[in-house]
Design a protein around this motif. Structure first.
Motif, PDB file in Angstrom:
ATOM      1  N   LYS A   1     -14.216  -2.046  -3.274  1.00 39.69           N
ATOM      2  CA  LYS A   1     -13.445  -1.674  -4.454  1.00 39.69           C
ATOM      3  C   LYS A   1     -12.895  -0.258  -4.325  1.00 39.69           C
ATOM      4  O   LYS A   1     -11.736   0.014  -4.679  1.00 39.69           O
ATOM      5  CB  LYS A   1     -14.337  -1.790  -5.689  1.00 39.69           C
ATOM      6  N   ARG A   2     -13.691   0.670  -3.788  1.00 41.65           N
ATOM      7  CA  ARG A   2     -13.210   2.051  -3.605  1.00 41.65           C
ATOM      8  C   ARG A   2     -12.054   2.109  -2.603  1.00 41.65           C
ATOM      9  O   ARG A   2     -11.064   2.825  -2.812  1.00 41.65           O
ATOM     10  CB  ARG A   2     -14.357   2.932  -3.134  1.00 41.65           C
ATOM     11  N   LYS A   3     -12.172   1.377  -1.523  1.00 45.90           N
ATOM     12  CA  LYS A   3     -11.088   1.378  -0.527  1.00 45.90           C
ATOM     13  C   LYS A   3      -9.806   0.792  -1.099  1.00 45.90           C
ATOM     14  O   LYS A   3      -8.698   1.292  -0.828  1.00 45.90           O
ATOM     15  CB  LYS A   3     -11.524   0.588   0.703  1.00 45.90           C
ATOM     16  N   HIS A   4      -9.970  -0.260  -1.903  1.00 44.71           N
ATOM     17  CA  HIS A   4      -8.786  -0.858  -2.514  1.00 44.71           C
ATOM     18  C   HIS A   4      -8.124   0.119  -3.490  1.00 44.71           C
ATOM     19  O   HIS A   4      -6.872   0.249  -3.501  1.00 44.71           O
ATOM     20  CB  HIS A   4      -9.197  -2.142  -3.243  1.00 44.71           C
ATOM     21  N   GLU A   5      -8.915   0.833  -4.285  1.00 40.36           N
ATOM     22  CA  GLU A   5      -8.355   1.822  -5.211  1.00 40.36           C
ATOM     23  C   GLU A   5      -7.667   2.954  -4.453  1.00 40.36           C
ATOM     24  O   GLU A   5      -6.616   3.467  -4.896  1.00 40.36           O
ATOM     25  CB  GLU A   5      -9.462   2.382  -6.097  1.00 40.36           C
ATOM     26  N   ARG A   6      -8.214   3.348  -3.323  1.00 38.98           N
ATOM     27  CA  ARG A   6      -7.594   4.436  -2.545  1.00 38.98           C
ATOM     28  C   ARG A   6      -6.251   3.985  -1.960  1.00 38.98           C
ATOM     29  O   ARG A   6      -5.278   4.752  -1.942  1.00 38.98           O
ATOM     30  CB  ARG A   6      -8.540   4.863  -1.438  1.00 38.98           C
ATOM     31  N   ARG A   7      -6.169   2.744  -1.502  1.00 41.51           N
ATOM     32  CA  ARG A   7      -4.893   2.239  -0.976  1.00 41.51           C
ATOM     33  C   ARG A   7      -3.840   2.183  -2.075  1.00 41.51           C
ATOM     34  O   ARG A   7      -2.664   2.537  -1.855  1.00 41.51           O
ATOM     35  CB  ARG A   7      -5.104   0.850  -0.376  1.00 41.51           C
ATOM     36  N   ILE A   8      -4.250   1.690  -3.237  1.00 37.10           N
ATOM     37  CA  ILE A   8      -3.299   1.608  -4.353  1.00 37.10           C
ATOM     38  C   ILE A   8      -2.814   3.003  -4.748  1.00 37.10           C
ATOM     39  O   ILE A   8      -1.611   3.228  -5.025  1.00 37.10           O
ATOM     40  CB  ILE A   8      -3.952   0.885  -5.548  1.00 37.10           C
ATOM     41  N   ALA A   9      -3.739   3.989  -4.794  1.00 31.10           N
ATOM     42  CA  ALA A   9      -3.340   5.360  -5.154  1.00 31.10           C
ATOM     43  C   ALA A   9      -2.387   5.942  -4.115  1.00 31.10           C
ATOM     44  O   ALA A   9      -1.392   6.607  -4.462  1.00 31.10           O
ATOM     45  CB  ALA A   9      -4.589   6.241  -5.281  1.00 31.10           C
ATOM     46  N   ALA A  10      -2.650   5.692  -2.834  1.00 32.87           N
ATOM     47  CA  ALA A  10      -1.757   6.197  -1.789  1.00 32.87           C
ATOM     48  C   ALA A  10      -0.376   5.540  -1.874  1.00 32.87           C
ATOM     49  O   ALA A  10       0.668   6.208  -1.729  1.00 32.87           O
ATOM     50  CB  ALA A  10      -2.376   5.951  -0.415  1.00 32.87           C
ATOM     51  N   SER A  11      -0.366   4.235  -2.141  1.00 28.87           N
ATOM     52  CA  SER A  11       0.933   3.557  -2.260  1.00 28.87           C
ATOM     53  C   SER A  11       1.694   4.050  -3.500  1.00 28.87           C
ATOM     54  O   SER A  11       2.940   4.179  -3.471  1.00 28.87           O
ATOM     55  CB  SER A  11       0.715   2.047  -2.350  1.00 28.87           C
ATOM     56  N   ASN A  12       0.994   4.376  -4.569  1.00 28.95           N
ATOM     57  CA  ASN A  12       1.661   4.921  -5.769  1.00 28.95           C
ATOM     58  C   ASN A  12       2.251   6.302  -5.499  1.00 28.95           C
ATOM     59  O   ASN A  12       3.327   6.646  -6.005  1.00 28.95           O
ATOM     60  CB  ASN A  12       0.670   4.998  -6.927  1.00 28.95           C
ATOM     61  N   VAL A  13       1.549   7.109  -4.692  1.00 28.96           N
ATOM     62  CA  VAL A  13       2.087   8.433  -4.341  1.00 28.96           C
ATOM     63  C   VAL A  13       3.393   8.282  -3.565  1.00 28.96           C
ATOM     64  O   VAL A  13       4.398   8.972  -3.842  1.00 28.96           O
ATOM     65  CB  VAL A  13       1.052   9.233  -3.530  1.00 28.96           C
ATOM     66  N   ILE A  14       3.401   7.384  -2.572  1.00 26.72           N
ATOM     67  CA  ILE A  14       4.622   7.176  -1.768  1.00 26.72           C
ATOM     68  C   ILE A  14       5.752   6.629  -2.641  1.00 26.72           C
ATOM     69  O   ILE A  14       6.919   7.051  -2.533  1.00 26.72           O
ATOM     70  CB  ILE A  14       4.315   6.230  -0.597  1.00 26.72           C
ATOM     71  N   LYS A  15       5.425   5.691  -3.502  1.00 22.07           N
ATOM     72  CA  LYS A  15       6.439   5.087  -4.369  1.00 22.07           C
ATOM     73  C   LYS A  15       7.054   6.126  -5.317  1.00 22.07           C
ATOM     74  O   LYS A  15       8.286   6.206  -5.471  1.00 22.07           O
ATOM     75  CB  LYS A  15       5.793   3.956  -5.155  1.00 22.07           C
ATOM     76  N   CYS A  16       6.208   6.947  -5.937  1.00 23.58           N
ATOM     77  CA  CYS A  16       6.702   7.946  -6.895  1.00 23.58           C
ATOM     78  C   CYS A  16       7.524   9.029  -6.181  1.00 23.58           C
ATOM     79  O   CYS A  16       8.539   9.518  -6.704  1.00 23.58           O
ATOM     80  CB  CYS A  16       5.539   8.577  -7.650  1.00 23.58           C
ATOM     81  N   PHE A  17       7.062   9.416  -4.973  1.00 27.96           N
ATOM     82  CA  PHE A  17       7.832  10.426  -4.225  1.00 27.96           C
ATOM     83  C   PHE A  17       9.208   9.880  -3.831  1.00 27.96           C
ATOM     84  O   PHE A  17      10.226  10.593  -3.923  1.00 27.96           O
ATOM     85  CB  PHE A  17       7.044  10.828  -2.984  1.00 27.96           C
TER      86      PHE A  17
END
Length: 423
Positions: free
Chosen positions: A327-343
């Motif tokens: 679950k932690r790894k999945h949350e970290r991937r989602i957060a990283a993808s959100n950073v790239i998307k927002c940038f």
């Protein structure tokens, strides 16, 4: 001129010791010593079985004689009462003989294992004899009534004396330790196919194969059955003690019924106290107080057993830990993808000021959430490293224990060889 035989023998022994060395006998094989030990253990086990049988005979006849007296079927001093108490005395005498024989074989076993404990052996035998020797004797012995708490209901039922058999019957309840010894011996013979080798291993590991070890095994293997058995034994013995105290002191009262005594013991055990029944005699109040203390202790013990049984096993803990890690790894991937998307969206909408500010705020929120998830992953890996360190320490500790056991085994082997050569 007379001959002094003792003096002549001493002189010859002294001359022989100074001039000619004593002849060393042949070494006794280890198989013969092992046979001696096994034979002593078998005889001690037989003594324990016979102890339990004769102890149970005394308790059964004591209960029968007491119930006949409480129901006013047989009076004290009659032929039937004296006959029943004579059987109790005979069974007690045979029980004491088997107690002495058991401790005799126990001392032999300890001497075979090079662990003589003379003082402890004597103290245990004396305590066991004192516990088992108390029983109702033939006759109708009376004592003055001890301190009583009188009430209006019991004033008409009271009398100036009390039969001594009632108090002696209460002390016979302590013979229930014989059944504990029987269960311990049966389980030990079931657990260990070779009791002698198990004794050797227990001596090397500083573990005593006694009743405490068997109780721990029962609590570990059958926790619910063990707790229920202890609870039933406490309720039945205390109910009988309450009935005996009240009926011998105040015959004809409501507490002469075993069901009423059982109800009083149960509500006292649960620390409820409705007040419909209450003990009047001093002896009954002592039994009631002991029941309350036992109820507090056993209730806490029962809750601890339930908590231990509903704890998560090692496999369940690993499964939960694995699911949390995924679950932690999945949350970290989602957060990283959100950073790239927002940038990407912020750079794309850089000319449009309102959209640019919206995506810029979302970008920093995504960065904050990614940092939090990264921190959780780092903390989780630190916990894993701590677990690995503890595991390594446990392995080193077990290795040191194994080395100590091997050293003890080597020392015991050398001492056995020296003792055999000296024999």
């Amino acid at each position: 001129m007379g001959l002094n035989v003792d003096k002549d023998v001493k002189i010859r022994h002294r001359l022989r010791c100074k001039s000619i060395p004593a002849k060393v006998p042949n070494k006794i094989p280890n198989s013969v010593i092992l046979g001696f030990k096994t034979n002593a253990i078998r005889k001690r086990r037989l003594c324990i079985y016979l102890k339990c049988i004769f102890g149970a005979i005394g308790i059964v006849f004591m209960v029968v004689e007491g119930e006949l007296f409480i129901s006013r079927t047989v009076e004290k001093g009659t032929f039937a009462s004296n006959a029943l108490k004579s059987v109790i005395s005979i069974s007690t005498a045979i029980l004491l003989i088997f107690i002495i024989l058991q401790h005799k074989y126990q001392r032999k076993i300890e001497r075979y294992f090079n662990r003589p404990r003379k003082w402890r052996w004597c103290v245990e035998m004396i305590i066991e004899i004192l516990v088992c020797i108390v029983h109702p004797f033939p006759g109708s012995m009376k004592i003055p009534k001890p301190l009583q708490t009188m009430s209006k209901e019991s004033s008409e039922l009271t009398r100036d004396f009390v039969y001594l058999d009632g108090y002696l019957s209460l002390f016979m309840i302590f013979r229930f330790y014989l059944f504990g010894q029987l269960i311990s011996e049966l389980l030990s013979s079931k657990l260990f196919s070779n009791r002698t080798l198990a004794k050797h291993l227990a001596g090397l590991t500083s573990v005593r194969l006694n009743s405490a070890f068997i109780l721990k095994y029962l609590l570990f293997r059958y926790p619910f059955k063990f707790v229920i058995s202890i609870l039933l034994i406490v309720l039945i013995t205390n109910s009988y003690a309450m009935q005996t105290c009240e009926s011998y002191t105040f015959p004809g009262s409501e507490m002469t019924s075993f069901l009423n005594s059982l109800w009083l013991v149960m509500i006292t055990f649960l620390t409820i106290g409705y007040g419909d029944f209450y003990p009047v005699s001093f002896c009954g109040r002592c039994v009631s107080a002991s029941t309350g203390f036992l109820g507090i202790g056993i209730t806490g013990f029962i809750f601890s057993v339930f908590v231990h049984q509903f704890e998560m096993t090692r496999d369940e803990k690993y499964l939960l830990k694995f699911s949390k890690e995924v679950k932690r790894k999945h949350e970290r991937r989602i957060a990283a993808s959100n950073v790239i998307k927002c940038f990407y969206m912020a750079t794309k909408c850089k000319r449009e000021k309102p959209k640019y500010h919206v995506w810029k705020v979302k970008f920093w929120k995504a960065v904050t959430s990614m940092r939090r998830s990264a921190k959780k992953c780092r903390d989780h890996h630190d916990i894993d490293l701590i677990d690995i360190q503890r595991t390594v320490q446990d392995i080193e500790k077990r290795q040191n224990e194994i080395l100590n056991i091997l050293c003890h085994l080597r020392d015991n082997r050398t001492t056995d060889e020296n003792s055999n050569t000296s024999l």
